[in-house]
Structure formats: structure tokens, C-alpha cells
Design an enzyme around this catalytic site. Structure first.
Site, PDB file in Angstrom:
ATOM      1  N   LYS A 304       0.823  -1.218   0.000  1.00  0.00           N
ATOM      2  CA  LYS A 304       0.000   0.000   0.000  1.00  0.00           C
ATOM      3  C   LYS A 304       0.855   1.265   0.000  1.00  0.00           C
ATOM      4  O   LYS A 304       2.053   1.244   0.260  1.00  0.00           O
ATOM      5  CB  LYS A 304      -0.981  -0.029   1.166  1.00  0.00           C
ATOM      6  CG  LYS A 304      -2.071  -1.071   0.931  1.00  0.00           C
ATOM      7  CD  LYS A 304      -3.351  -0.799   1.680  1.00  0.00           C
ATOM      8  CE  LYS A 304      -4.456  -1.724   1.155  1.00  0.00           C
ATOM      9  NZ  LYS A 304      -5.686  -1.608   1.938  1.00  0.00           N
ATOM     10  N   ARG A 339      -3.727 -10.407   4.445  1.00  0.00           N
ATOM     11  CA  ARG A 339      -4.104 -10.401   3.028  1.00  0.00           C
ATOM     12  C   ARG A 339      -2.951  -9.784   2.245  1.00  0.00           C
ATOM     13  O   ARG A 339      -2.647  -8.599   2.417  1.00  0.00           O
ATOM     14  CB  ARG A 339      -5.395  -9.602   2.845  1.00  0.00           C
ATOM     15  CG  ARG A 339      -5.927  -9.574   1.409  1.00  0.00           C
ATOM     16  CD  ARG A 339      -7.228  -8.780   1.333  1.00  0.00           C
ATOM     17  NE  ARG A 339      -7.757  -8.768  -0.021  1.00  0.00           N
ATOM     18  CZ  ARG A 339      -7.433  -7.862  -0.952  1.00  0.00           C
ATOM     19  NH1 ARG A 339      -6.568  -6.888  -0.665  1.00  0.00           N
ATOM     20  NH2 ARG A 339      -7.957  -7.927  -2.160  1.00  0.00           N
TER      21      ARG A 339
END
Length: 369
Positions: A304, A339
Site C-alpha cells: 500500500k 491479506r
């Protein structure tokens, strides 16, 4: 006057023997907590803060205002709650240790791997490689939710995900579908998916909670501030940690009211969704608090933007080191599901982490010599 209470684990030890038994096994996993902050919030501001250990917690809770006493007792019980395994089709995923969920985006525009797995055979090969590497679940998504992404019509999303779900389920993988649309959920579950991962926390589509309740499948409720097409808008927080905690509790309660069983609910604080770098860091450091809600936790921080900001790396494909650091931080916080895009590396890191945890249960000071 509105009161709310929060019990945050603060101190962690290798095992209960380090505190002569005065530690709890956090959420039934491999992490042990021995020190806690009990925080009373009044009208949005912190009014009182007490420190407690397991053997002094009853005394601290006994002095709380009646308005929060029951909630505090529930949170304390939740922190020690061992969660049942996820039954995902033919697969059973145990939640007494961290598990790895592999990301499989069948989209042309996802922020990291968009366009790499557009055809069914390529997607199947990637899923098979992730399962072989140790992924417990394959999370398949057909709509990018990165900032600025355009919404996808549900018919197109179904066409993207269903063939891939079918081939992954046929090879025996435990499959989840990453979607916020009820029609896509229905089609995906019919095709062999066994878990719904909804980044809107079942708020985007008014039918979604009904679908999940009727199918009896597990569901991940993620926090995102946006209630419309843009899940990232509206991220205005008084205190991001308390506000996300409260909102996840609200979404959990709405799911329960819709008939979804508590044992089938997982929670995700939504790292990167409508949150600044500073807010994301606060949430990650406060992850142990979220066990007080009484549900397994999922952390999705792989590749991210915050990693790029901290590591000065613009290319999402070059954020492996930061992704592993955040995955391990989640494991230290007792998070049950990571995840990730990089499954082999994360599984290897998890296995080393688990080996260290197992070995720590033997106190070296008790060894001869």
C-alpha cells in the site's frame, strides 16, 4: 453526556510463564498480553485511563461507571476469546495461528497487479502457485477500489470473477470474493466461493447483508469512510483509532441484526481507505485493541501507498520489505489473517515467526546449565 470504554492490550510477553501465569492468550492465538489500558472516553474526549494486569482487571472494571460496565466486561472476555475455525467448502482454516490470504485481482486497473491475471488460465496458474506456497485462502476481486478508480457494473464484475472462482474452487482452493455488490456475491457463492470480503462493510448494497445471512457464509466487514461509490471520501476523524473501533462495532451490530451469525463475522480496520499516513500508523500500532470486539481480524496492508511514503518507493511492485514488516506487525498483534500479494515470502516470514513463538514457550532460564 456519552461514555464509551476501550480495553487496549499494551504489554506483551513471549509466554505466560514470563509473568508467572499473569498473562492472557490474546484471542486464542500465539500472542500473550500482560498489561492493558482501560480507557474511558466521554463526549469524544479521553476522561480517564487506568492500567491493569489480568489479576487487577476485575478491580479496575469494578470502579467503572454503570454506563460502560457491561461493555467493559464483554470486551475483557472478548480479548481471551478463542475463535472457531473457518469452514470454507472442503477446506478448514484454523484461527489459532496467523494465516495468509493471497490476493488475486482480475482487474485491468488495480494499483499493483492490474491486468496481470485477466485471462482464466493465467489467474488459475497464479492461484495454484499461491496455494502451493501456503496461502490458506485465495481472495478474488473484479473491481479496483484504489483511490480514483471507476466503479464497475455488476455484470462486468461477475464476468470477471466467476470463471476464475470456478477453476480455483475446482482445484480445491478455499476462495473468497472481494466485492461490495449483492449480485456479485450471489454469483460468486454459486460458483464456489465460500467467504465474502466486503470493503464497504455491507453498507454499499442494501441487499448484501441479506445475501450473506441467507447463505450462512463468513464475511469480512472492512472499515471505509465513504458510503457512496468512493470508499475513500469522508475520512474525517476525531480520533481515528476510537472512531474506526466504534464504526466497526456498528457495522458488526447491523450484520447481527440482519441475521448473520457472530461466529461468521471477521473485521478489517481498512488500512489505506480514507486515512492519512499518520492515521494508518496509529491504527496499525493499535491493532490489539480490535480483539476487544470479539471477532477474528484481517489486515490488508500489502504494497500500500503508506509503504511507498515511508520507504520512498513509488513502484508498488517494489514494496516487499515494507509489506513483510506490516504483516509481521499484524502477527505480533494477534491478527488472524494477513491479506497479501507476496504469498511465498509472507508464508516464510510467518513460519519463522511461528517457530520463534513456539520456542518462546520454553523459558531459557529454566534450562539446565
Amino acid at each position: 453526556m456519552t461514555d464509551s470504554i476501550y480495553i487496549r492490550p499494551l504489554g506483551f510477553v513471549p509466554g505466560p510463564q514470563a509473568e508467572h501465569g499473569n498473562a492472557i492468550r490474546l484471542a486464542g492465538g500465539m500472542v500473550y498480553a500482560s498489561r492493558f489500558a482501560v480507557i474511558l472516553r466521554r463526549d469524544g474526549a479521553v476522561a480517564e485511563r487506568w492500567l491493569a494486569a489480568p489479576d487487577t482487571m476485575a478491580e479496575v472494571l469494578g470502579h467503572l461507571p454503570d454506563t460502560v460496565a457491561a461493555d467493559a466486561e464483554s470486551q475483557w472476555a472478548n480479548l481471551t476469546l478463542a475463535h472457531p475455525a473457518l469452514e470454507l467448502g472442503a477446506r478448514t482454516v484454523q484461527l489459532d495461528q496467523p494465516q495468509v490470504m493471497g490476493i488475486l485481482n482480475v482487474t485491468p486497473d488495480s494499483f499493483s497487479d492490474g491486468g496481470k491475471h485477466d485471462d482464466v488460465e493465467t489467474a488459475r496458474e497464479h492461484a495454484a502457485a499461491m496455494v502451493e506456497a501456503g496461502a490458506s485462502i485465495i481472495d478474488i476481486g473484479g473491481e479496483s477500489t484504489r483511490p480514483g478508480a471507476r466503479p464497475v457494473w455488476e455484470g462486468d464484475e461477475i464476468e470477471r470473477v466467476v470463471p476464475v472462482i470456478e477453476v480455483c474452487a475446482a482445484m480445491g482452493a478455499a476462495v473468497s470474493v472481494d466485492t461490495r455488490k449483492a449480485a456479485v456475491m450471489e454469483a460468486a457463492l454459486d460458483a464456489g466461493a465460500a467467504l465474502v470480503n466486503d470493503v464497504s462493510g455491507l453498507t454499499h448494497d442494501p441487499r448484501s447483508a441479506e445475501v450473506v445471512a441467507a447463505r450462512g457464509c463468513p464475511v469480512v466487514l472492512m472499515h471505509s469512510p465513504g458510503r457512496g461509490e468512493d470508499l475513500h471520501e469522508g475520512g474525517d476523524y476525531d480520533n481515528v483509532v476510537f472512531d474506526v473501533f466504534d464504526e466497526l462495532r456498528n457495522r458488526r451490530d447491523e450484520a447481527l441484526e440482519a441475521g448473520i451469525d457472530a461466529s461468521r463475522i471477521l473485521l478489517d480496520p481498512g488500512i489505506g481507505f480514507g486515512k492519512s499516513l499518520a492515521e494508518n500508523l496509529l491504527l496499525i500500532n493499535a491493532l490489539p485493541l480490535f480483539h476487544a470486539l470479539g471477532h477474528p481480524l484481517l489486515l490488508g496492508a500489502s504494497r500500500k501507498r503508506m509503504i511507498g511514503a515511508l520507504g520512498k518507493e513509488e513502484d508498488a511492485d517494489n514494496r516487499l520489505g515494507g509489506s513483510l514488516a506490516l504483516a509481521l506487525k499484524g502477527m505480533d498483534a494477534g491478527v488472524q489473517l494477513a491479506r497479501v500479494h507476496d504469498v511465498p515470502e509472507t508464508v516464510q516470514a510467518r513460519n519463522v515467526w511461528r517457530g520463534l513463538r513456539d520456542a518462546a514457550l520454553t523459558d531459557f532460564s529454566d534450562l539446565p546449565g
